[in-house]
Write a protein that holds these residues in place. Sequence first.
Motif, PDB file in Angstrom:
ATOM      1  N   GLU A 144       0.827  -1.212   0.000  1.00  0.00           N
ATOM      2  CA  GLU A 144       0.000   0.000   0.000  1.00  0.00           C
ATOM      3  C   GLU A 144       0.861   1.261   0.000  1.00  0.00           C
ATOM      4  O   GLU A 144       0.575   2.229  -0.711  1.00  0.00           O
ATOM      5  N   LEU A 145       1.942   1.241   0.801  1.00  0.00           N
ATOM      6  CA  LEU A 145       2.841   2.395   0.867  1.00  0.00           C
ATOM      7  C   LEU A 145       3.428   2.703  -0.503  1.00  0.00           C
ATOM      8  O   LEU A 145       3.446   3.864  -0.942  1.00  0.00           O
ATOM      9  N   PHE A 146       3.904   1.670  -1.201  1.00  0.00           N
ATOM     10  CA  PHE A 146       4.458   1.879  -2.534  1.00  0.00           C
ATOM     11  C   PHE A 146       3.407   2.421  -3.502  1.00  0.00           C
ATOM     12  O   PHE A 146       3.713   3.249  -4.362  1.00  0.00           O
ATOM     13  N   GLN A 147       2.175   1.951  -3.362  1.00  0.00           N
ATOM     14  CA  GLN A 147       1.106   2.438  -4.230  1.00  0.00           C
ATOM     15  C   GLN A 147       0.810   3.914  -3.968  1.00  0.00           C
ATOM     16  O   GLN A 147       0.632   4.700  -4.910  1.00  0.00           O
ATOM     17  N   GLU A 148       0.771   4.291  -2.698  1.00  0.00           N
ATOM     18  CA  GLU A 148       0.504   5.690  -2.339  1.00  0.00           C
ATOM     19  C   GLU A 148       1.611   6.603  -2.880  1.00  0.00           C
ATOM     20  O   GLU A 148       1.347   7.672  -3.424  1.00  0.00           O
ATOM     21  N   VAL A 149       2.853   6.180  -2.708  1.00  0.00           N
ATOM     22  CA  VAL A 149       3.979   6.970  -3.206  1.00  0.00           C
ATOM     23  C   VAL A 149       3.953   7.012  -4.731  1.00  0.00           C
ATOM     24  O   VAL A 149       4.172   8.073  -5.345  1.00  0.00           O
ATOM     25  N   GLY A 150       3.684   5.878  -5.357  1.00  0.00           N
ATOM     26  CA  GLY A 150       3.633   5.829  -6.817  1.00  0.00           C
ATOM     27  C   GLY A 150       2.563   6.731  -7.386  1.00  0.00           C
ATOM     28  O   GLY A 150       2.785   7.416  -8.400  1.00  0.00           O
ATOM     29  N   ASN A 151       1.411   6.780  -6.730  1.00  0.00           N
ATOM     30  CA  ASN A 151       0.323   7.645  -7.200  1.00  0.00           C
ATOM     31  C   ASN A 151       0.661   9.120  -7.021  1.00  0.00           C
ATOM     32  O   ASN A 151       0.360   9.952  -7.871  1.00  0.00           O
ATOM     33  N   ALA A 152       1.287   9.444  -5.886  1.00  0.00           N
ATOM     34  CA  ALA A 152       1.619  10.854  -5.605  1.00  0.00           C
ATOM     35  C   ALA A 152       2.766  11.348  -6.471  1.00  0.00           C
ATOM     36  O   ALA A 152       2.811  12.522  -6.857  1.00  0.00           O
ATOM     37  N   PHE A 153       3.695  10.447  -6.792  1.00  0.00           N
ATOM     38  CA  PHE A 153       4.880  10.848  -7.544  1.00  0.00           C
ATOM     39  C   PHE A 153       4.977  10.087  -8.861  1.00  0.00           C
ATOM     40  O   PHE A 153       5.993   9.476  -9.170  1.00  0.00           O
ATOM     41  N   ARG A 154       3.883  10.151  -9.625  1.00  0.00           N
ATOM     42  CA  ARG A 154       3.935   9.584 -10.983  1.00  0.00           C
ATOM     43  C   ARG A 154       5.008  10.317 -11.794  1.00  0.00           C
ATOM     44  O   ARG A 154       5.666   9.743 -12.652  1.00  0.00           O
ATOM     45  N   SER A 155       5.133  11.614 -11.525  1.00  0.00           N
ATOM     46  CA  SER A 155       6.171  12.427 -12.150  1.00  0.00           C
ATOM     47  C   SER A 155       7.027  13.058 -11.063  1.00  0.00           C
ATOM     48  O   SER A 155       6.525  13.421  -9.994  1.00  0.00           O
ATOM     49  N   PHE A 156       8.304  13.180 -11.344  1.00  0.00           N
ATOM     50  CA  PHE A 156       9.237  13.824 -10.421  1.00  0.00           C
ATOM     51  C   PHE A 156       9.876  15.041 -11.099  1.00  0.00           C
ATOM     52  O   PHE A 156      10.889  15.553 -10.649  1.00  0.00           O
ATOM     53  N   GLU A 157       9.251  15.506 -12.182  1.00  0.00           N
ATOM     54  CA  GLU A 157       9.857  16.561 -13.010  1.00  0.00           C
ATOM     55  C   GLU A 157      10.025  17.872 -12.267  1.00  0.00           C
ATOM     56  O   GLU A 157      11.068  18.529 -12.381  1.00  0.00           O
ATOM     57  N   ASP A 158       8.995  18.303 -11.532  1.00  0.00           N
ATOM     58  CA  ASP A 158       9.097  19.588 -10.822  1.00  0.00           C
ATOM     59  C   ASP A 158      10.195  19.536  -9.768  1.00  0.00           C
ATOM     60  O   ASP A 158      10.973  20.484  -9.617  1.00  0.00           O
ATOM     61  N   GLU A 159      10.246  18.432  -9.034  1.00  0.00           N
ATOM     62  CA  GLU A 159      11.272  18.275  -8.013  1.00  0.00           C
ATOM     63  C   GLU A 159      12.660  18.206  -8.653  1.00  0.00           C
ATOM     64  O   GLU A 159      13.621  18.779  -8.122  1.00  0.00           O
ATOM     65  N   GLU A 160      12.756  17.529  -9.778  1.00  0.00           N
ATOM     66  CA  GLU A 160      14.040  17.444 -10.472  1.00  0.00           C
ATOM     67  C   GLU A 160      14.524  18.827 -10.888  1.00  0.00           C
ATOM     68  O   GLU A 160      15.699  19.165 -10.688  1.00  0.00           O
ATOM     69  N   GLU A 161      13.625  19.642 -11.418  1.00  0.00           N
ATOM     70  CA  GLU A 161      14.018  20.990 -11.827  1.00  0.00           C
ATOM     71  C   GLU A 161      14.453  21.809 -10.615  1.00  0.00           C
ATOM     72  O   GLU A 161      15.437  22.559 -10.666  1.00  0.00           O
ATOM     73  N   GLY A 162      13.727  21.675  -9.503  1.00  0.00           N
ATOM     74  CA  GLY A 162      14.108  22.382  -8.281  1.00  0.00           C
ATOM     75  C   GLY A 162      15.470  21.953  -7.773  1.00  0.00           C
ATOM     76  O   GLY A 162      16.277  22.783  -7.336  1.00  0.00           O
TER      77      GLY A 162
END
Length: 325
Positions: free
Chosen positions: A88-106
């Motif tokens: 469940e934890l992995f699913q929650e994280v996967g759903n919240a962070f389908r993309s990491f683009e904004d964080e990568e740019e930051g």
Amino acid sequence: MYCKILAKVKPIFILLSVFVILSSCNDSDKVAKEIAAVPMDLKIARFDREFASSGEEGLPGLRKMYPYLFPAPDSVWIAKMNDSLQIELFQEVGNAFRSFEDEEEGLVQLFKHIKYYFPEYTVPKVITVTNDVDYNNRIILTDSLLFISLDNYLGPEHKYYGGFQRYIAHTLDRNYLVSDVASSFAKQVVPRPRERTFLARMIYFGKELYLKDVLMPNVDDRKKIGYSQEDLDWAFANEEPMWRNFIENEYLYSTDNKLNQRFLEPAPFSKFGLELDNESPGKLGRFVGWQIVRAFMENNDVDVKQLMTMPAEEIFKKSNYKPRN
């Protein structure tokens, strides 16, 4: 006669002021362009996603790629893969962070600024993980690796954070992720104070926060210190009475460790022993230290690296700090 002289001097003063402002803007633009030109090849590995999708047969490959993450035998990791709460934890994280683009740019912008001011610094490889919502270790920065535990950035209203105090849950949001990385870097370059005074500790945290001003110039202050907008507004509105309270109670040169808990450590509110305590945010000693360091840098020609090692007493005396009324 005086009025005639003043009439001539005033336009000259205005022109000089405009010249100083324009020169400052030109310098800032020059620095911004130089930082933008800093080469940055940031490597990011989504270990959280790779582990969640690997299956037992994928473990040897993961162990080979990330040996530092596998001190335990395979049986421990297989059990984790099959644990319903972990799934469940992995699913929650996967759903919240389908993309990491904004964080990568930051992160790219942050590390460009770090390389500009600290050119000897080696940019680490970034690895996203989960850590069972251990928010005290949400960021781990080593010489070559940066671990970011994404399960600590699912948003303050997430069900995993329901049992946390609100001042903690408030910061468990992706908007604070890059700021938390900057904090971890700051702890590497800002020496712990030798003096045990409250002033020295305030200025220590003030240096950390000022370093964020430099490394994250386009980020607003609340994200740097972990406040809500309401908290930040309260701190600025009450800066003068806070400072007066510190002076009247002779806190500045006190070595009483209880002042840490009252004004420096994360807490739901600061503890002045007054009726307004419940209205105040925590960490107000850090906020005041920040304003002292800002005043010092405005009034002195010192570069960021010099600031990091300067004694607190010298910074305070040369800051000419005056709190806002």
